[in-house]
Write a protein that holds these residues in place. Structure first.
Motif, PDB file in Angstrom:
ATOM      1  N   THR A 114      -8.922   5.158   6.478  1.00 44.22           N
ATOM      2  CA  THR A 114      -9.949   4.959   5.094  1.00 44.22           C
ATOM      3  C   THR A 114     -10.497   6.523   4.987  1.00 44.22           C
ATOM      4  OG1 THR A 114     -11.845   3.928   4.251  1.00 44.22           O
ATOM      5  CG2 THR A 114     -11.769   4.053   6.589  1.00 44.22           C
ATOM      6  N   SER A 115     -10.845   6.970   3.939  1.00 46.97           N
ATOM      7  CA  SER A 115     -11.564   8.314   3.730  1.00 46.97           C
ATOM      8  C   SER A 115     -12.894   7.724   3.192  1.00 46.97           C
ATOM      9  CB  SER A 115     -10.850   9.073   2.982  1.00 46.97           C
ATOM     10  OG  SER A 115     -10.835   8.314   1.539  1.00 46.97           O
ATOM     11  N   THR A 116     -13.854   8.901   3.304  1.00 44.43           N
ATOM     12  CA  THR A 116     -15.361   8.792   2.912  1.00 44.43           C
ATOM     13  C   THR A 116     -15.633   9.835   1.792  1.00 44.43           C
ATOM     14  OG1 THR A 116     -16.162  10.200   4.366  1.00 44.43           O
ATOM     15  CG2 THR A 116     -15.915   8.101   5.024  1.00 44.43           C
ATOM     16  N   ALA A 117     -16.709   9.782   0.983  1.00 42.21           N
ATOM     17  CA  ALA A 117     -16.922  10.630  -0.067  1.00 42.21           C
ATOM     18  C   ALA A 117     -17.162  11.881   0.709  1.00 42.21           C
ATOM     19  CB  ALA A 117     -18.063  10.090  -0.598  1.00 42.21           C
ATOM     20  N   LEU A 118     -17.425  12.067   1.770  1.00 44.54           N
ATOM     21  CA  LEU A 118     -17.440  13.346   2.779  1.00 44.54           C
ATOM     22  C   LEU A 118     -16.203  14.030   3.015  1.00 44.54           C
ATOM     23  CD1 LEU A 118     -20.634  12.602   4.784  1.00 44.54           C
ATOM     24  CD2 LEU A 118     -20.406  13.722   2.491  1.00 44.54           C
ATOM     25  N   GLY A 119     -15.277  13.422   2.644  1.00 46.63           N
ATOM     26  CA  GLY A 119     -13.768  13.892   3.139  1.00 46.63           C
ATOM     27  C   GLY A 119     -13.331  13.602   4.158  1.00 46.63           C
ATOM     28  N   LEU A 120     -13.705  12.829   5.205  1.00 46.66           N
ATOM     29  CA  LEU A 120     -13.540  12.399   6.507  1.00 46.66           C
ATOM     30  C   LEU A 120     -12.763  11.325   6.533  1.00 46.66           C
ATOM     31  CD1 LEU A 120     -17.076  13.061   8.207  1.00 46.66           C
ATOM     32  CD2 LEU A 120     -15.188  14.521   8.048  1.00 46.66           C
ATOM     33  N   PHE A 121     -11.886  10.978   7.531  1.00 48.43           N
ATOM     34  CA  PHE A 121     -10.773  10.087   7.691  1.00 48.43           C
ATOM     35  C   PHE A 121     -11.051   9.253   8.956  1.00 48.43           C
ATOM     36  CE2 PHE A 121      -8.867  12.724   4.530  1.00 48.43           C
ATOM     37  CZ  PHE A 121      -8.179  11.753   3.448  1.00 48.43           C
ATOM     38  N   TYR A 122     -11.094   7.987   8.869  1.00 47.62           N
ATOM     39  CA  TYR A 122     -11.267   7.108   9.847  1.00 47.62           C
ATOM     40  C   TYR A 122     -10.050   6.079  10.033  1.00 47.62           C
ATOM     41  CZ  TYR A 122     -15.939   8.988   9.899  1.00 47.62           C
ATOM     42  OH  TYR A 122     -17.071   9.810  10.019  1.00 47.62           O
ATOM     43  N   PRO A 123      -9.869   5.989  11.367  1.00 49.91           N
ATOM     44  CA  PRO A 123      -8.613   4.744  11.426  1.00 49.91           C
ATOM     45  C   PRO A 123      -9.112   3.298  11.165  1.00 49.91           C
ATOM     46  CG  PRO A 123      -9.468   5.393  13.620  1.00 49.91           C
ATOM     47  CD  PRO A 123     -10.100   6.323  12.602  1.00 49.91           C
ATOM     48  N   VAL A 124      -8.344   2.649  10.715  1.00 51.46           N
ATOM     49  CA  VAL A 124      -8.821   1.131  10.142  1.00 51.46           C
ATOM     50  C   VAL A 124      -8.182   0.284  11.218  1.00 51.46           C
ATOM     51  CG1 VAL A 124      -8.688  -0.597   8.416  1.00 51.46           C
ATOM     52  CG2 VAL A 124      -9.006   1.707   7.786  1.00 51.46           C
ATOM     53  N   SER A 125      -8.980  -0.774  11.602  1.00 50.45           N
ATOM     54  CA  SER A 125      -8.188  -1.768  12.820  1.00 50.45           C
ATOM     55  C   SER A 125      -7.658  -2.734  12.230  1.00 50.45           C
ATOM     56  CB  SER A 125      -9.430  -2.269  13.530  1.00 50.45           C
ATOM     57  OG  SER A 125     -10.488  -2.914  12.825  1.00 50.45           O
ATOM     58  N   ALA A 126      -6.777  -3.458  12.896  1.00 48.25           N
ATOM     59  CA  ALA A 126      -6.015  -4.622  11.971  1.00 48.25           C
ATOM     60  C   ALA A 126      -7.016  -5.475  11.563  1.00 48.25           C
ATOM     61  CB  ALA A 126      -5.009  -5.063  13.156  1.00 48.25           C
ATOM     62  N   ILE A 127      -7.997  -5.905  12.190  1.00 46.01           N
ATOM     63  CA  ILE A 127      -8.936  -7.076  11.791  1.00 46.01           C
ATOM     64  C   ILE A 127      -9.600  -6.782  10.664  1.00 46.01           C
ATOM     65  CG2 ILE A 127     -10.832  -6.298  13.347  1.00 46.01           C
ATOM     66  CD1 ILE A 127     -11.561  -9.285  13.513  1.00 46.01           C
ATOM     67  N   THR A 128     -10.041  -5.255  10.466  1.00 43.59           N
ATOM     68  CA  THR A 128     -10.587  -4.777   9.540  1.00 43.59           C
ATOM     69  C   THR A 128      -9.802  -4.676   8.240  1.00 43.59           C
ATOM     70  OG1 THR A 128     -12.240  -3.093  10.742  1.00 43.59           O
ATOM     71  CG2 THR A 128     -11.963  -2.717   8.368  1.00 43.59           C
ATOM     72  N   ARG A 129      -8.522  -4.461   8.386  1.00 41.78           N
ATOM     73  CA  ARG A 129      -7.675  -4.577   7.120  1.00 41.78           C
ATOM     74  C   ARG A 129      -7.453  -5.912   6.825  1.00 41.78           C
ATOM     75  NH1 ARG A 129      -4.220  -1.321  10.446  1.00 41.78           N
ATOM     76  NH2 ARG A 129      -2.785  -2.891  10.509  1.00 41.78           N
ATOM     77  N   ARG A 130      -7.402  -7.006   7.615  1.00 42.71           N
ATOM     78  CA  ARG A 130      -7.318  -8.389   7.209  1.00 42.71           C
ATOM     79  C   ARG A 130      -8.553  -8.863   6.423  1.00 42.71           C
ATOM     80  NH1 ARG A 130      -4.577  -9.168  12.335  1.00 42.71           N
ATOM     81  NH2 ARG A 130      -6.377  -9.443  13.293  1.00 42.71           N
ATOM     82  N   MET A 131      -9.706  -8.451   6.951  1.00 42.00           N
ATOM     83  CA  MET A 131     -11.249  -8.704   6.312  1.00 42.00           C
ATOM     84  C   MET A 131     -11.190  -8.126   5.164  1.00 42.00           C
ATOM     85  SD  MET A 131     -12.327 -11.015   8.389  1.00 42.00           S
ATOM     86  CE  MET A 131     -13.963 -10.970   7.421  1.00 42.00           C
ATOM     87  N   ASN A 132     -11.011  -7.111   4.891  1.00 37.92           N
ATOM     88  CA  ASN A 132     -10.815  -5.904   3.452  1.00 37.92           C
ATOM     89  C   ASN A 132      -9.553  -6.993   2.342  1.00 37.92           C
ATOM     90  OD1 ASN A 132     -12.621  -4.351   4.380  1.00 37.92           O
ATOM     91  ND2 ASN A 132     -11.080  -2.845   4.844  1.00 37.92           N
TER      92      ASN A 132
END
Length: 281
Positions: A114-132
């Motif tokens: 996932t990216s942010t408005a600041l242009g940084l990228f962070y990994p998304v965990s499996a549980i976060t993907r399911r919750m989203n």
């Protein structure tokens, strides 16, 4: 000037001003490599100062509204002016935007980063993907819960609706707020996420007070006190969104809160010379 036009003007001007300052803060107020705030940044001071000034203006505006203790005697549709076509279209547009936001979230559930408005990228965990994915799926029925209220307002004739339907989007927003805060609080700086957090909080409170009109215990002052900040913060939060689903969500939230507020304040203005009937009853 009519109250609903004054509220709209305050919301639009305040929202554009805060959005501009937030964009400038994101551009010049954070370290590009780490995302941490730059000490002494001008925009880190201007934005909260502007928000405080807007809060004072909103309080002064709300003081001009009547207490309306007699509102409990009137059904839901009698408290909103269906003749304010622009506001009604704004509410319908907000429902549509939330449905599109849910669909966009469902289509992007497989993203690993996932990216942010600041242009940084962070990994998304499996549980976060399911919750989203779950939140995106629930957003669509939550948005559709506003349809009976829209139909009731459009038809008028003193119609009452089931207030529990308007509480369902509130429950959804509380769930979304809880999960979102869990993700946002990982960030070391509150400067990065406080706008989005406040937008979700005021959006939840404004829609909660909208539901109170269906239970015949609504209060225009409190409703206005939460709706205007919610719409302003939703506009400002667009500077922090990095996904289409989030942009549609905040656009829809701002449209819903401002639209319902305009409908309510317009009915209040039109019935100033005829307080007992509240127009449709």
């Amino acid at each position: 000037m009519k109250k609903h036009l004054s509220a709209t003007l305050l919301t639009v001007i305040g929202g554009i001003a805060c959005l501009t300052l937030r964009l400038l803060q994101n551009r010049y107020g954070f370290e590009p490599d780490t995302g941490l705030p730059i000490s002494g940044s001008l925009y880190s001071v201007l934005l909260p100062t502007t928000l405080l000034l807007l809060a004072a203006a909103i309080l002064l505006f709300c003081r001009q509204l009547p207490g309306e203790k007699e509102l409990s005697a009137h059904p839901f549709s009698a408290l909103f002016d269906a003749r304010c076509t622009a506001a009604l279209m704004l509410v319908v547009g907000g429902v549509l935007l939330w449905c599109l936001s849910g669909l966009a979230g469902l289509l992007s559930h497989g993203e690993l980063y996932t990216s942010t408005a600041l242009g940084l990228f962070y990994p998304v965990s499996a549980i976060t993907r399911r919750m989203n994915t779950l939140l995106s799926a629930l957003l669509i029925p939550a948005a559709l819960c506003f349809l009976p209220a829209i139909v009731s307002i459009r038809r008028g004739e003193g119609r009452q609706i089931n207030g529990n339907l308007l509480l369902l989007p509130v429950i959804y927003l509380i769930l979304q707020l809880t999960i979102s805060f869990r993700e946002m609080s990982i960030n070391a700086s509150q400067q990065v996420y406080y706008i989005e957090l406040l937008a979700r909080i005021f959006l939840t409170l404004s829609l909660y007070h909208l539901s109170s009109f269906a239970f015949r215990c609504g209060n225009t002052r409190r409703f206005t006190l939460y709706c205007i900040p919610a719409a302003i913060l939703c506009i400002t939060a667009l500077a922090d969104t990095a996904t289409l689903g989030d942009r549609l969500f905040f656009c829809g939230g701002g449209a819903l809160t401002l639209g319902f507020l305009m409908l309510q304040l317009s009915a209040l203005h039109d019935t100033k010379n005829d307080p007992p009937s509240y127009r449709n009853t």
